[in-house]
Design an enzyme around this catalytic site. Structure first.
Site, mmCIF file in Angstrom:
data_model
loop_
_atom_site.group_PDB
_atom_site.id
_atom_site.type_symbol
_atom_site.label_atom_id
_atom_site.label_comp_id
_atom_site.label_asym_id
_atom_site.label_seq_id
_atom_site.Cartn_x
_atom_site.Cartn_y
_atom_site.Cartn_z
ATOM 1 N N ASP A 1 0.865 -1.170 0.000
ATOM 2 C CA ASP A 1 0.000 0.000 0.000
ATOM 3 C C ASP A 1 0.913 1.234 0.000
ATOM 4 O O ASP A 1 2.115 1.117 0.268
ATOM 5 C CB ASP A 1 -0.873 -0.054 1.259
ATOM 6 N N ASP B 1 -0.093 5.150 1.154
ATOM 7 C CA ASP B 1 -0.288 6.052 2.287
ATOM 8 C C ASP B 1 -0.426 5.262 3.589
ATOM 9 O O ASP B 1 -1.285 4.393 3.711
ATOM 10 C CB ASP B 1 -1.537 6.916 2.078
ATOM 11 N N HIS C 1 -10.880 5.239 -8.822
ATOM 12 C CA HIS C 1 -12.341 5.201 -8.813
ATOM 13 C C HIS C 1 -12.953 5.450 -7.437
ATOM 14 O O HIS C 1 -12.302 5.291 -6.417
ATOM 15 C CB HIS C 1 -12.825 3.839 -9.346
ATOM 16 N N ASP D 1 -1.748 -0.720 5.834
ATOM 17 C CA ASP D 1 -2.107 -0.229 7.166
ATOM 18 C C ASP D 1 -3.605 -0.240 7.438
ATOM 19 O O ASP D 1 -4.039 0.258 8.474
ATOM 20 C CB ASP D 1 -1.548 1.188 7.358
#
Length: 194
Positions: A14, A16, A100, A135
């Site tokens: 991932d 952020d 999206h 996270d």
């Protein structure tokens, strides 16, 4: 790790909250200057690169769908991410972005579309020797849906959350250290906290 497999070869990450500081809820990183690497994240990616592992970024960026940034803005942020990683002799093998809104596609995590797109593009990726690290529980659910091992990052000092993740770690560097060491020894413990 899943029975019968001794080495994690592909690391889905991932963005952020995993590689860089997460913006406050409802905010998005729409400008390169806003991207700040988390401590140890670049070093973790460098360790993976040095170990010959594939590193694939999979990130939801619905700020595009909401008109808060453009695809070009996201690309500029990722160019900054690549530059920051290069400063530490680290790199990503590929980047997959879902721009999206919720419910509009099959690629937005917790759905597995970003991971399965990478698996189509890189035919040698086997979900059985891959891991999804993020996270949020949506990262974990995407990994589970794609058939990978999963690691939830929770930050230092936090007790393990109620999660379906295979493992919980404080940060990316701890997760990578455990997975690379365990790959050498041939075992990764389910439900571990590092």
């Amino acid at each position: 790790m899943k029975a019968g497999h001794a080495e994690v070869r592909t690391f889905f990450l991932d963005r952020d909250g995993t590689l860089n500081a997460k913006p406050p809820d409802g905010r998005y990183i729409g400008h390169p200057a806003e991207l700040i690497l988390l401590p140890g994240a670049a070093e973790a990616v460098r360790e993976l690169n040095a170990a010959g592992r594939r590193v694939v970024l999979v990130t939801n960026q619905r700020g595009v769908a909401r008109g808060l940034m453009t695809g070009a803005d996201v690309a500029a942020v990722h160019a900054r991410l690549a530059a920051l990683l290069r400063e530490h002799d680290a790199f990503l093998d590929a980047v997959y972005v879902c721009p999206h809104e919720v419910g509009e596609c099959g690629c937005r995590k917790p759905l597995p579309g970003l991971l399965t797109a990478a698996m189509r593009d890189f035919r040698d990726i086997d979900p059985a020797d891959s891991v999804m690290i993020g996270d949020t529980e949506s990262d974990v659910m995407a990994g589970k849906a794609a058939g990978t091992l999963t690691v939830l990052l929770q930050g230092p000092g936090k007790p393990p959350a109620n999660t379906v993740a295979d493992m919980v770690a404080t940060d990316l560097r701890a997760a990578v250290g455990l997975l690379l060491t365990s790959s050498k020894s041939g075992c990764v413990s389910k439900g571990g906290f590092v």
